[in-house]
Scaffold this motif. Structure first.
Motif, PDB file in Angstrom:
ATOM      1  N   TRP A 121       3.359  52.867  22.218  1.00 25.25           N
ATOM      2  CA  TRP A 121       3.479  51.749  21.283  1.00 25.25           C
ATOM      3  C   TRP A 121       2.197  51.699  20.461  1.00 25.25           C
ATOM      4  O   TRP A 121       1.113  51.448  20.983  1.00 25.25           O
ATOM      5  CB  TRP A 121       3.689  50.435  22.021  1.00 25.25           C
ATOM      6  N   VAL A 172       9.102  58.740  15.399  1.00 25.00           N
ATOM      7  CA  VAL A 172       8.623  57.365  15.317  1.00 25.00           C
ATOM      8  C   VAL A 172       9.816  56.422  15.238  1.00 25.00           C
ATOM      9  O   VAL A 172      10.701  56.587  14.388  1.00 25.00           O
ATOM     10  CB  VAL A 172       7.714  57.160  14.083  1.00 25.00           C
ATOM     11  N   ASP A 173       9.846  55.442  16.135  1.00 26.66           N
ATOM     12  CA  ASP A 173      10.871  54.393  16.124  1.00 26.66           C
ATOM     13  C   ASP A 173      10.185  53.075  15.816  1.00 26.66           C
ATOM     14  O   ASP A 173       9.336  52.610  16.601  1.00 26.66           O
ATOM     15  CB  ASP A 173      11.570  54.312  17.482  1.00 26.66           C
ATOM     16  N   ALA A 174      10.529  52.455  14.662  1.00 24.42           N
ATOM     17  CA  ALA A 174       9.837  51.260  14.213  1.00 24.42           C
ATOM     18  C   ALA A 174      10.813  50.126  13.928  1.00 24.42           C
ATOM     19  O   ALA A 174      12.004  50.352  13.652  1.00 24.42           O
ATOM     20  CB  ALA A 174       9.031  51.570  12.945  1.00 24.42           C
ATOM     21  N   GLN A 175      10.259  48.911  13.972  1.00 25.23           N
ATOM     22  CA  GLN A 175      11.035  47.712  13.679  1.00 25.23           C
ATOM     23  C   GLN A 175      12.302  47.666  14.536  1.00 25.23           C
ATOM     24  O   GLN A 175      12.261  47.986  15.709  1.00 25.23           O
ATOM     25  CB  GLN A 175      11.348  47.658  12.186  1.00 25.23           C
ATOM     26  N   TYR A 223      14.072  54.847  12.441  1.00 30.23           N
ATOM     27  CA  TYR A 223      13.480  55.971  13.164  1.00 30.23           C
ATOM     28  C   TYR A 223      13.271  57.104  12.178  1.00 30.23           C
ATOM     29  O   TYR A 223      13.975  57.238  11.177  1.00 30.23           O
ATOM     30  CB  TYR A 223      14.348  56.426  14.346  1.00 30.23           C
ATOM     31  N   ALA A 226       5.102  50.664  16.060  1.00 29.76           N
ATOM     32  CA  ALA A 226       6.194  51.610  16.312  1.00 29.76           C
ATOM     33  C   ALA A 226       5.983  52.331  17.627  1.00 29.76           C
ATOM     34  O   ALA A 226       4.857  52.440  18.130  1.00 29.76           O
ATOM     35  CB  ALA A 226       6.269  52.619  15.175  1.00 29.76           C
ATOM     36  N   ASP A 252      13.914  46.195   7.614  1.00 27.77           N
ATOM     37  CA  ASP A 252      12.810  46.859   8.279  1.00 27.77           C
ATOM     38  C   ASP A 252      11.713  47.260   7.330  1.00 27.77           C
ATOM     39  O   ASP A 252      10.533  47.392   7.723  1.00 27.77           O
ATOM     40  CB  ASP A 252      13.319  48.106   9.016  1.00 27.77           C
ATOM     41  N   THR A 281      16.795  53.890   8.165  1.00 29.04           N
ATOM     42  CA  THR A 281      16.151  52.580   8.050  1.00 29.04           C
ATOM     43  C   THR A 281      17.080  51.636   7.303  1.00 29.04           C
ATOM     44  O   THR A 281      18.202  52.005   6.925  1.00 29.04           O
ATOM     45  CB  THR A 281      14.795  52.690   7.334  1.00 29.04           C
TER      46      THR A 281
END
Length: 332
Positions: A249, A289-292, A296, A269, A327, A323
């Motif tokens: 994280w 990367v996996d965000a919000q 991804y 992320a 996000d 996305t």
């Protein structure tokens, strides 16, 4: 019994300090000493100046317990080392004229050369603890101006640590860091750090790493490689990083302490992949990367020019991206 009396121990501490001060040609004092035979030594209010009579080292209390010395193996075993209120002030002089620590290193390295075939001197310590310590490093030739972490002008406080199975063999160090925390003057914090650590004159390596900072939580593996300790003078260009992340994280707020170009970006992320290179030229050939909530990205990238925002360049190749508008709001 006489050795346990306060006047005798105070006198002993003063004699030790006077001898070392004369040998090193600087100011050294020991406020108090407590010797509990057969193997416990406590020193209080230790002060060591550098050759410019600026403070090099101060410790409110240092305790050491002795276990054994094996002459044939050239091995010293200690039980516990505890340091309270330690302060260490390291300085690099302008025009590559060395460091304020050099005079002491030169003294201890100036003895008769040892037989290369002899067993190297080694030390093991079962436990090392420290509370309320501080470390500063200042390169007098530094001109960088930043609100983030400047590796040529470091000022850390509230250093607490617990270390076990410390081994020193020649110039190599191995240890299990159970916990480590500090606060840097920029505001960057290491809330907790644990790892199996190796340190030598060309690499710092951390296996089974777990690092918690202001807003990030990172696990797995980390190393820094260099040709010699002198490479730290040009940290951004000469010290090479290798970071293997596993569902870490990561917050852009924490990264911005080292890359001010991200000051206004507020994104967190999960990241999995490998990042390598010096800070001035970081790259990743494969990073997920996996965000919000719904974003991804699978990517490779190269960052150039850190820490100078005017020369910063980012080259990103996107292999897969998903996305949505919600996000993207924090970064638009």
């Amino acid at each position: 019994a006489l050795l346990r009396t306060k006047p005798v121990q105070t006198w002993t501490g003063q004699r030790i300090a006077s001898f070392l001060a004369a040998e090193l040609n600087t100011s050294i004092s020991i406020g108090g000493i407590d010797i509990d035979l057969p193997g416990t030594l406590v020193l209080e209010k230790i002060y060591v100046a550098d050759l410019q009579q600026d403070t090099l080292l101060y410790a409110r209390r240092l305790g050491v317990s002795y276990r054994s010395f094996q002459k044939k193996q050239n091995h010293l075993e200690l039980g516990v080392i505890s340091l309270t209120g330690g302060k260490f002030f390291l300085k690099s002089y302008k025009n590559n004229k060395g460091k304020n620590l050099d005079f002491s290193l030169n003294y201890f390295n100036s003895g008769t050369k040892t037989d290369s075939s002899a067993v190297p001197f080694s030390v093991t310590v079962n436990s090392v603890t420290g509370q309320s310590s501080a470390f500063t490093y200042k390169d007098e030739g530094d001109t960088l101006r930043t609100t983030g972490v400047n590796f040529s002008d470091i000022d850390t406080r509230n250093i607490d640590y617990e270390i076990s199975n410390l081994k020193l063999i020649g110039g190599d160090i191995k240890a299990t860091i159970k916990s480590f925390s500090l606060t840097e003057k920029s505001g960057f914090k290491i809330k907790d750090f644990s790892a199996l650590v190796t340190v030598n004159d060309h690499e710092i390596e951390a296996k089974q790493l777990h690092l918690i900072t202001n807003e990030s939580d990172v696990r797995r593996y980390f190393s820094m490689k260099y040709k010699s300790w002198d490479d730290y003078v040009d940290f951004f260009n000469k010290v090479r990083f290798y970071v293997n992340l596993e569902n870490a994280w990561v917050s852009s707020t924490d990264i911005s302490y080292f890359a001010s170009v991200l000051d206004k970006v507020k994104v967190s992320a999960h990241a999995t992949g490998i990042i390598s290179g010096p800070l001035a030229k970081l790259e990743s050939k494969k990073l997920r990367v996996d965000a919000q909530k719904s974003t991804y990205i699978s990517t490779s990238f190269q960052l150039k020019g850190l820490p100078d925002p005017d020369n910063f360049l980012m080259n990103v190749q996107v292999k897969d991206l998903h996305t949505n508008q919600e996000d993207l709001k924090p970064i638009l």
